[in-house]
Design an enzyme around this catalytic site. Sequence first.
Site, PDB file in Angstrom:
ATOM      1  N   THR A 135       0.829  -1.199   0.000  1.00  0.00           N
ATOM      2  CA  THR A 135       0.000   0.000   0.000  1.00  0.00           C
ATOM      3  C   THR A 135       0.877   1.269   0.000  1.00  0.00           C
ATOM      4  O   THR A 135       2.092   1.184   0.060  1.00  0.00           O
ATOM      5  CB  THR A 135      -0.986  -0.033   1.197  1.00  0.00           C
ATOM      6  OG1 THR A 135      -1.590  -1.322   1.257  1.00  0.00           O
ATOM      7  CG2 THR A 135      -2.055   0.995   1.115  1.00  0.00           C
ATOM      8  N   GLU A 153      -6.821  -7.864  -3.753  1.00  0.00           N
ATOM      9  CA  GLU A 153      -7.669  -7.391  -2.654  1.00  0.00           C
ATOM     10  C   GLU A 153      -8.758  -8.388  -2.281  1.00  0.00           C
ATOM     11  O   GLU A 153      -9.377  -8.239  -1.224  1.00  0.00           O
ATOM     12  CB  GLU A 153      -8.344  -6.055  -3.006  1.00  0.00           C
ATOM     13  CG  GLU A 153      -7.435  -4.916  -3.311  1.00  0.00           C
ATOM     14  CD  GLU A 153      -6.701  -4.319  -2.110  1.00  0.00           C
ATOM     15  OE1 GLU A 153      -6.848  -4.823  -0.986  1.00  0.00           O
ATOM     16  OE2 GLU A 153      -5.957  -3.353  -2.344  1.00  0.00           O
ATOM     17  N   SER A 207      -8.369  -1.599   5.875  1.00  0.00           N
ATOM     18  CA  SER A 207      -7.820  -0.895   7.043  1.00  0.00           C
ATOM     19  C   SER A 207      -7.377   0.510   6.684  1.00  0.00           C
ATOM     20  O   SER A 207      -6.919   1.259   7.555  1.00  0.00           O
ATOM     21  CB  SER A 207      -6.604  -1.656   7.588  1.00  0.00           C
ATOM     22  OG  SER A 207      -6.969  -2.934   8.002  1.00  0.00           O
ATOM     23  N   GLY A 210      -0.992  -2.614   5.996  1.00  0.00           N
ATOM     24  CA  GLY A 210      -1.917  -3.718   6.250  1.00  0.00           C
ATOM     25  C   GLY A 210      -2.798  -3.437   7.459  1.00  0.00           C
ATOM     26  O   GLY A 210      -3.280  -2.315   7.658  1.00  0.00           O
TER      27      GLY A 210
HETATM   28  N1  GLY Z   1      -5.254  -4.078   1.382  1.00  0.00           N
HETATM   29  C1  GLY Z   1      -5.052  -3.541   2.658  1.00  0.00           C
HETATM   30  C2  GLY Z   1      -6.255  -2.838   3.161  1.00  0.00           C
HETATM   31  O1  GLY Z   1      -7.013  -2.319   2.372  1.00  0.00           O
HETATM   32  O2  GLY Z   1      -6.486  -2.802   4.334  1.00  0.00           O
END
Ligand code: GLY
Length: 555
Positions: free
Chosen positions: A365, A404, A437, A457
């Site tokens: 991310t 995802e 998250s 994460g």
């Molecule tokens: N892929 C990590 C999140 O969206 O929390």
Amino acid sequence: MGLRSVGAWIVLICLAAPSGASGPPLCAVASAHPLATRAGIEALAQGGNAFDAAVAVSAALAVVQPWGSGLGGGGFWLLRRSDGREMMVDGRERAPRAATRDMYLDRFGNVVPSRSIDGPLAAAIPGAPAVLAHLSEHYGRLGLRVTLRPAIRYAEQGFLVGGAYARAVRMREAALRRWPAGTAIFFDHGRLPAPGFRLVQPDLAVTLRSLARHGRDGFYGGAVADRLVREVRHGGGRWSLRDLDEYRPVERKPIVSRHRNLAVTTAAPPGGGAVLIEALNVLSAYDLSRHEPVTRTHLVVEAMRRAYHDRDRFLGDPDFVAIPLNRLLSLDYAAGLRTTVRLDRALPSVHFAANAYPEPEGANTTHFSVIDREGNSVAATLSINYPFGSGFVAAGTGVVLNDEMDDFAARPGTPNVYGLVGGEPNAIAPGKRMLSSMTPTFLDDGERFAIVGTPGGSRITSMVLLATLDFAAGAGGHSMVSRRRYHHQYLPDRIEFEPGALSTAEVASLRARGHEIKALERPYGDMHAVIWDRRSNRVTAASDPRGEGSAANWP
Ligand code: GLY
């Protein structure tokens, strides 16, 4: 352009004579890569606003940090306009129409984790390109042909990668090597790339050009869409042209709350802001400054535990499930949660529910923060989930597809790759957005305004919580992004902490209260913050020393 770097981290304090207007004296951009920050500044220098800069930074990050976010992924763009209006553009990926609740289970009903992590079956329908078109059309001034120029240039001409790129390829080597299109792009003549390798992405440049020329249809229709669907299906995925055609970003009302004298604006579900606010509400009855540091840590951990527990029970895509958000975010509800908090003892998570858990892993991310001189602001956290997402590049497009789908509860009650135990509200369904998250956030105490967020994460929300508490206690951008961090997410039932976050004595004291503790070997997070101090008329931008990002101002 004022762009400075000091070792691994960069802080810029922008001072200028007050402009006389009510906006900040200077613009600022802080992102996870110097070339992305430069792209944002380029947009501002051409007369663009913060929303144009956000488009330029998002697109540049897709090129220069292809492991962290990209056209094959999604994210949340939190916006504040100069008139004070705030909204969240939800560009979260959606499950394809052909997705089924049990698609990642074997015939015995057990989750096969690799299926939701590696390869095109793990990929959901991307949202990022649609958001870039949306921001450009509804908020920006320059248009995609201008704002995507730096990203196209980086993709065509290439750039020299750093250590973070080399580490990410090494980590995802097995997945990337399974498909020739990605191997050809990301490896150095088939070998693991070292820092200094020139990464050139001509196919991605063509896809970006298509988006610049045709807007959203340049990605969700025509030749790009045909290729994406053909390649995904060929690799065992379940996308259709209709899935792409139907994808639309959603404008949602962000969560707006108060923590003491601080106004907090943050990501609505399916983003992570509800967890942040619930934890802040639990903490609102304590004067943390009066407690010794270890008791403060204990209380923050107990707040994290309860908020993450409710994440698992109640949160999902608000377009699909009824979330009792008013209740979860009320101070009365927090008071109820607080009745089980003791200063001298942890309440083990087993008293909430029992579950097995794997190791949360990986850096992923990305986040950036932007402000312009009118006060338009963007906090954006973007993702393709795991580093290099699914590891799958649709041949001919240069686009790395996300994984995802793993952020859904593949089987409610079973943890995902981050150890998060999703519940029934986050079960897979066609067209649904998976819980996240990601917590891009604005903080405003009337005198100072902060734009903040981070990748990481499941730890994203707890990092933003710590930064919020620091800001509320008067901290500036540099200490918010560089502070040592600890984390608790209800399950696994333990405090994890970065090297240096807790002293030996604090660890002993927390253990004596009943906490399980895990010392992490490596630091985590890559926070980027912009702070506009209205009292001193200063704009400060700070990038996390853990990453390779940069902060810059303009003019
Ligand atoms: N892929 C990590 C999140 O969206 O929390």
